[in-house]
Design a protein around this motif. Structure first.
Motif, PDB file in Angstrom:
ATOM      1  N   PHE A 180      81.581 106.042 -24.757  1.00  0.00           N
ATOM      2  CA  PHE A 180      81.177 107.433 -24.645  1.00  0.00           C
ATOM      3  C   PHE A 180      82.255 108.430 -25.023  1.00  0.00           C
ATOM      4  O   PHE A 180      82.040 109.302 -25.862  1.00  0.00           O
ATOM      5  N   SER A 181      83.416 108.305 -24.432  1.00  0.00           N
ATOM      6  CA  SER A 181      84.462 109.303 -24.678  1.00  0.00           C
ATOM      7  C   SER A 181      84.812 109.405 -26.156  1.00  0.00           C
ATOM      8  O   SER A 181      84.960 110.498 -26.705  1.00  0.00           O
ATOM      9  N   VAL A 182      84.939 108.253 -26.819  1.00  0.00           N
ATOM     10  CA  VAL A 182      85.242 108.260 -28.247  1.00  0.00           C
ATOM     11  C   VAL A 182      84.103 108.903 -29.024  1.00  0.00           C
ATOM     12  O   VAL A 182      84.334 109.628 -30.004  1.00  0.00           O
ATOM     13  N   LEU A 183      82.867 108.660 -28.595  1.00  0.00           N
ATOM     14  CA  LEU A 183      81.703 109.242 -29.259  1.00  0.00           C
ATOM     15  C   LEU A 183      81.756 110.766 -29.211  1.00  0.00           C
ATOM     16  O   LEU A 183      81.585 111.454 -30.218  1.00  0.00           O
ATOM     17  N   VAL A 184      82.003 111.317 -28.027  1.00  0.00           N
ATOM     18  CA  VAL A 184      82.030 112.764 -27.854  1.00  0.00           C
ATOM     19  C   VAL A 184      83.273 113.361 -28.511  1.00  0.00           C
ATOM     20  O   VAL A 184      83.206 114.362 -29.235  1.00  0.00           O
ATOM     21  N   ARG A 185      84.405 112.762 -28.261  1.00  0.00           N
ATOM     22  CA  ARG A 185      85.654 113.282 -28.813  1.00  0.00           C
ATOM     23  C   ARG A 185      85.675 113.200 -30.336  1.00  0.00           C
ATOM     24  O   ARG A 185      86.253 114.068 -31.011  1.00  0.00           O
ATOM     25  N   GLY A 186      85.033 112.173 -30.893  1.00  0.00           N
ATOM     26  CA  GLY A 186      85.046 112.000 -32.346  1.00  0.00           C
ATOM     27  C   GLY A 186      84.474 113.204 -33.070  1.00  0.00           C
ATOM     28  O   GLY A 186      85.075 113.719 -34.024  1.00  0.00           O
ATOM     29  N   ALA A 187      83.304 113.667 -32.626  1.00  0.00           N
ATOM     30  CA  ALA A 187      82.659 114.812 -33.271  1.00  0.00           C
ATOM     31  C   ALA A 187      83.477 116.077 -33.082  1.00  0.00           C
ATOM     32  O   ALA A 187      83.662 116.869 -34.020  1.00  0.00           O
ATOM     33  N   LEU A 188      83.970 116.277 -31.865  1.00  0.00           N
ATOM     34  CA  LEU A 188      84.749 117.482 -31.570  1.00  0.00           C
ATOM     35  C   LEU A 188      86.056 117.500 -32.362  1.00  0.00           C
ATOM     36  O   LEU A 188      86.398 118.511 -33.005  1.00  0.00           O
ATOM     37  N   GLU A 189      86.777 116.397 -32.337  1.00  0.00           N
ATOM     38  CA  GLU A 189      88.069 116.353 -33.008  1.00  0.00           C
ATOM     39  C   GLU A 189      87.928 116.465 -34.523  1.00  0.00           C
ATOM     40  O   GLU A 189      88.767 117.093 -35.189  1.00  0.00           O
TER      41      GLU A 189
END
Length: 246
Positions: A180-189
């Protein structure tokens, strides 16, 4: 005279060669027929062995699935500490020995359950995010879906109450990051990099947002009104992120 004798011996020699060749051919055919009979004799056994291996593999997969499904129901309703291996075996419809055959401990079952629940959750978050009209809308939809599902009765006890205690925060965070965290952070970053933000700041914001999401989930999991809390947390987070996602 010697030439005459040689002439008479040539047919005999040719006949012997023909006989020898015929014997060799007969032997070769005999061996071939023997091999074919042997293969035909043992082929059913070979096919049966393959079918047995497939059946055993399918049975193994079905048994593991039943154990995890039974444990998931019990962990969600009773909690990890109050659920015994005997209860899991009974719920799964298998012998206690079958549980220990596939899992070394109850903790290993919890580990696989947390991983499975997080994986299912990530799939639903992606589906929700794809419906967004823009990045901010996609982010908002994904966060809300995460908080609503993660804090529902069937998941919150496994993910946020017992999971971190049983697995330890390091292992729990590793699973959460992977799904999850990588999924959310990926788009934001990725969006922040496109805006020309330096990498150190991008990474810092990603970590802060991941921490805010985790804290939001923990608050929702312990709230008397988790759905209302999920919506409030989503709105609050989007208020903070608005300038970055605009």
């Amino acid at each position: 005279m010697q030439s005459e004798q040689a002439s008479r011996s040539e047919p005999a020699t040719s006949l012997r060669r023909l006989i020898d060749d015929s014997n060799a051919l007969f032997s070769a055919v005999h061996v071939l027929l023997f091999c074919r009979r042997a293969v035909a004799k043992y082929r059913p056994g070979i096919n049966q062995t393959r079918e047995t291996m497939i059946t055993q593999s399918e049975r193994r997969i079905a048994t593991i699935a039943a154990i995890l499904d039974g444990a998931r129901k019990l962990f969600a309703s009773r909690g990890f500490a109050e659920t015994s291996v005997d209860a899991i075996a009974s719920e799964a419809g298998v012998a206690k020995g079958a549980v220990y055959h596939h899992f070394s401990s109850k903790e290993e079952i919890m580990d696989q359950l947390v991983d499975a629940v997080q994986a299912d959750l990530a799939v639903e978050v992606r589906k929700a995010a794809r419906r967004g009209k823009d990045l901010a809308d996609s982010f908002s939809r994904g966060v809300l879906k995460y908080l609503l599902i993660a804090t529902a009765p069937a998941a919150k006890r496994i993910l946020f109450v017992d999971g971190p205690v049983v697995l330890g925060w390091e292992r729990w965070r590793a699973i959460d990051d992977r799904h999850f965290s990588v999924l959310v952070r990926g788009a934001l970053e990725a969006h922040l990099r496109e805006q020309g933000m330096r990498e150190g700041k991008v990474q810092a914001i990603g970590q802060l947002v991941a921490g805010a999401l985790l804290e939001s989930a923990l608050v929702c999991a312990t709230s008397d009104k988790p759905e209302r809390a999920a919506r409030d947390m989503t709105e609050g987070l989007m208020h903070l992120l608005g300038p970055l996602l605009g």
